[in-house]
Design an enzyme around this catalytic site. Structure first.
Site, PDB file in Angstrom:
ATOM      1  N   PHE A 113      -5.776  -8.300  -1.109  1.00 17.18           N
ATOM      2  CA  PHE A 113      -4.377  -7.963  -0.883  1.00 17.18           C
ATOM      3  C   PHE A 113      -3.994  -6.704  -1.658  1.00 17.18           C
ATOM      4  O   PHE A 113      -4.273  -6.590  -2.856  1.00 17.18           O
ATOM      5  CB  PHE A 113      -3.454  -9.091  -1.370  1.00 17.18           C
ATOM      6  N   ASP A 114      -3.326  -5.787  -0.973  1.00 15.47           N
ATOM      7  CA  ASP A 114      -2.600  -4.746  -1.668  1.00 15.47           C
ATOM      8  C   ASP A 114      -1.455  -5.424  -2.434  1.00 15.47           C
ATOM      9  O   ASP A 114      -1.089  -6.568  -2.130  1.00 15.47           O
ATOM     10  CB  ASP A 114      -2.056  -3.746  -0.640  1.00 15.47           C
ATOM     11  N   LEU A 115      -0.877  -4.727  -3.404  1.00 17.11           N
ATOM     12  CA  LEU A 115       0.220  -5.303  -4.178  1.00 17.11           C
ATOM     13  C   LEU A 115       1.580  -4.811  -3.686  1.00 17.11           C
ATOM     14  O   LEU A 115       2.335  -5.563  -3.063  1.00 17.11           O
ATOM     15  CB  LEU A 115       0.027  -4.977  -5.667  1.00 17.11           C
ATOM     16  N   ASP A 116       1.892  -3.540  -3.951  1.00 18.12           N
ATOM     17  CA  ASP A 116       3.209  -2.998  -3.604  1.00 18.12           C
ATOM     18  C   ASP A 116       3.414  -2.949  -2.094  1.00 18.12           C
ATOM     19  O   ASP A 116       2.621  -2.340  -1.375  1.00 18.12           O
ATOM     20  CB  ASP A 116       3.369  -1.579  -4.166  1.00 18.12           C
TER      21      ASP A 116
END
Length: 214
Positions: free
Chosen positions: A8-11
């Protein structure tokens, strides 16, 4: 969606960091005597590597852009980190994925020290085996390099691994490392930006993403 490993990407994928990032960019620009009162005009800073974004947006030489990054961090590490919110439905999705026996990772261009604190503060760190981010000196801000490093460290099977993110950088990082990518439309990248990278999947909403995993 039988992938056993989910990156998963965060932002813009797990959280909405709009306020913290744009206000910290605004603060950094002010320190350079560049004044931008409209925070909406700074939203394109959410996702891409910060140094390159300062250089490209304001035509700054690298040394000057690093000054901006350091001013940004002065505010972000104290205040901006916490001007953030977890998207509604993320907690339930992460819990379900773990119940299904999948292994979860965060892969973000944000410095690891900041990413870990955000995940800890908002209480979703427990869902992830490991959080991978960049170094403060700029190492691995490029998603291609970051994901390659993650795959090597974790010895993951590429065919069994999916990258999920809201910007083209996430999908480019996935494709150049031989992974399938899923673009999500509820973050900060437009549908056109994401579809331009020919992702294996596109989910317009978090609800669509959740339904894809049963």
């Amino acid at each position: 969606m039988d992938y056993r490993n989910i990156l998963f990407d965060l932002d813009g994928t797990l959280t909405d960091p709009r306020e913290g990032i744009t206000r910290s960019v605004q603060y950094a620009l002010g320190k350079l005597d560049i004044h931008e009162p409209d925070l909406a005009k700074l939203e394109h800073f959410i996702g891409p590597p910060l140094l390159q974004c300062f250089m490209q947006t304001y035509d700054l030489p690298e040394e000057r852009a690093w000054e901006a990054v350091n001013h940004y961090r002065d505010r972000f590490k104290v205040t901006g980190l916490y001007e953030n919110r977890v998207f509604d439905g993320i907690e339930a999705l992460l819990g379900r994925l773990r119940e299904q026996g999948r292994t979860l990772f965060i892969a973000t261009s944000k410095p690891t020290v900041f990413a870990r604190e955000i995940a800890r503060h908002f209480g979703f760190d427990r869902h992830f085996k490991h959080i991978y981010g960049s170094e403060l000196d700029g190492t691995r801000t490029n998603k291609v390099e970051l994901i390659a490093h993650l795959l090597e460290e974790e010895r993951l099977d590429r065919a069994d691994t999916l990258m999920i993110g809201d910007r083209k950088h996430d999908l480019i990082g996935a494709s150049r490392n031989g992974l399938h990518g899923a673009g999500v439309g509820y973050g900060f990248g437009s549908r056109e930006e994401l579809m331009g990278e020919a992702p294996a999947y596109y989910f317009a909403s978090l609800d669509e993403l959740s339904r894809a995993f049963g």
